[in-house]
Design a protein around this motif. Structure first.
Motif, mmCIF file in Angstrom:
data_model
loop_
_atom_site.group_PDB
_atom_site.id
_atom_site.type_symbol
_atom_site.label_atom_id
_atom_site.label_comp_id
_atom_site.label_asym_id
_atom_site.label_seq_id
_atom_site.Cartn_x
_atom_site.Cartn_y
_atom_site.Cartn_z
ATOM 1 N N ARG A 86 -0.667 -3.330 16.746
ATOM 2 C CA ARG A 86 -1.525 -2.590 17.684
ATOM 3 C C ARG A 86 -2.562 -1.869 16.839
ATOM 4 O O ARG A 86 -2.209 -1.107 15.929
ATOM 5 N N VAL A 87 -3.847 -2.101 17.110
ATOM 6 C CA VAL A 87 -4.922 -1.615 16.245
ATOM 7 C C VAL A 87 -5.719 -0.499 16.926
ATOM 8 O O VAL A 87 -6.029 -0.585 18.110
ATOM 9 N N THR A 88 -6.058 0.518 16.151
ATOM 10 C CA THR A 88 -6.978 1.562 16.567
ATOM 11 C C THR A 88 -8.196 1.492 15.652
ATOM 12 O O THR A 88 -8.142 1.962 14.519
ATOM 13 N N PRO A 89 -9.292 0.875 16.131
ATOM 14 C CA PRO A 89 -10.509 0.808 15.305
ATOM 15 C C PRO A 89 -11.284 2.117 15.402
ATOM 16 O O PRO A 89 -11.130 2.880 16.354
ATOM 17 N N GLY A 90 -12.112 2.387 14.413
ATOM 18 C CA GLY A 90 -12.941 3.586 14.416
ATOM 19 C C GLY A 90 -12.159 4.868 14.208
ATOM 20 O O GLY A 90 -12.617 5.942 14.598
ATOM 21 N N ALA A 91 -10.993 4.785 13.577
ATOM 22 C CA ALA A 91 -10.165 5.964 13.334
ATOM 23 C C ALA A 91 -10.735 6.792 12.182
ATOM 24 O O ALA A 91 -11.511 6.297 11.365
ATOM 25 N N ALA A 143 8.742 2.387 17.193
ATOM 26 C CA ALA A 143 9.359 1.671 18.322
ATOM 27 C C ALA A 143 9.249 0.150 18.163
ATOM 28 O O ALA A 143 8.797 -0.549 19.071
ATOM 29 N N ASP A 144 9.631 -0.356 17.021
ATOM 30 C CA ASP A 144 9.623 -1.792 16.735
ATOM 31 C C ASP A 144 8.252 -2.438 16.852
ATOM 32 O O ASP A 144 8.125 -3.619 17.134
ATOM 33 N N GLN A 145 7.206 -1.647 16.669
ATOM 34 C CA GLN A 145 5.846 -2.197 16.672
ATOM 35 C C GLN A 145 5.067 -1.549 15.537
ATOM 36 O O GLN A 145 5.268 -0.386 15.218
ATOM 37 N N LEU A 146 4.179 -2.319 14.973
ATOM 38 C CA LEU A 146 3.340 -1.840 13.889
ATOM 39 C C LEU A 146 2.017 -1.354 14.453
ATOM 40 O O LEU A 146 1.392 -2.038 15.262
ATOM 41 N N HIS A 147 1.601 -0.153 14.053
ATOM 42 C CA HIS A 147 0.327 0.417 14.473
ATOM 43 C C HIS A 147 -0.575 0.504 13.249
ATOM 44 O O HIS A 147 -0.171 1.040 12.222
ATOM 45 N N ALA A 148 -1.790 -0.014 13.371
ATOM 46 C CA ALA A 148 -2.757 0.030 12.284
ATOM 47 C C ALA A 148 -3.960 0.853 12.725
ATOM 48 O O ALA A 148 -4.468 0.668 13.828
ATOM 49 N N LYS A 149 -4.401 1.760 11.868
ATOM 50 C CA LYS A 149 -5.612 2.535 12.107
ATOM 51 C C LYS A 149 -6.601 2.171 11.012
ATOM 52 O O LYS A 149 -6.262 2.215 9.835
ATOM 53 N N VAL A 150 -7.801 1.788 11.430
ATOM 54 C CA VAL A 150 -8.841 1.419 10.469
ATOM 55 C C VAL A 150 -10.134 2.143 10.816
ATOM 56 O O VAL A 150 -10.393 2.459 11.976
ATOM 57 N N ARG A 151 -10.940 2.420 9.807
ATOM 58 C CA ARG A 151 -12.226 3.101 10.008
ATOM 59 C C ARG A 151 -13.278 2.176 10.603
ATOM 60 O O ARG A 151 -14.192 2.616 11.272
ATOM 61 N N ALA A 152 -13.174 0.892 10.337
ATOM 62 C CA ALA A 152 -14.184 -0.080 10.765
ATOM 63 C C ALA A 152 -14.311 -0.108 12.285
ATOM 64 O O ALA A 152 -13.327 0.026 13.005
#
Length: 93
Positions: free
Chosen positions: A27-32, A41-50
Motif C-alpha cells: 500500500r503506497v502513500t506518494p508525496g509523503a 496488519a500483514d500488509q506492507l505500507h510504503a511512503k515515498v516523497r515522489a
C-alpha cells in the motif's frame, strides 16, 4: 539540510509477507514528507516523497523495496497497480 536515513524492516520480515510465488502486496502513500516501509496488519505500507506522475512514485517504491531486500531494482517487477495505491510486486529469483 541533510535527509534522515530511512529505517527499513529486515529482508526476512519482508520476504515473510510474500506469497509462495514471490508476490508482495504494498500500500503506497506518494508525496509523503518522509520515506520508509512499515509492516502493519500483514500488509506492507510504503511512503515515498515522489509524486504520482509519470511513474515516479512507482520507481521510488521499487528502489525502496530493493534497498530493503538488498536486491537490484531490476529483480522487482510491478505486476499490478501502476495507477493505484495498492500495488503488487513480484520478487524475481
Amino acid at each position: 539540510m541533510a535527509r534522515a536515513k530511512v529505517e527499513l524492516p529486515s529482508a526476512g520480515s519482508l520476504l515473510a509477507l510474500a506469497d509462495g510465488e514471490g508476490r508482495l502486496a504494498v500500500r503506497v502513500t506518494p508525496g509523503a514528507k518522509t520515506e520508509g516501509l512499515e509492516i502493519g496488519a500483514d500488509q506492507l505500507h510504503a511512503k515515498v516523497r515522489a509524486k504520482p506522475e509519470d511513474g515516479k512514485a512507482n520507481e521510488a517504491v521499487r528502489a525502496l523495496l530493493a534497498a530493503a531486500l538488498d536486491l537490484a531494482p531490476s529483480r522487482l517487477t510491478l505486476l499490478r497497480g501502476a495507477t493505484s495505491r495498492e500495488k503488487l510486486f513480484r520478487i524475481l529469483p
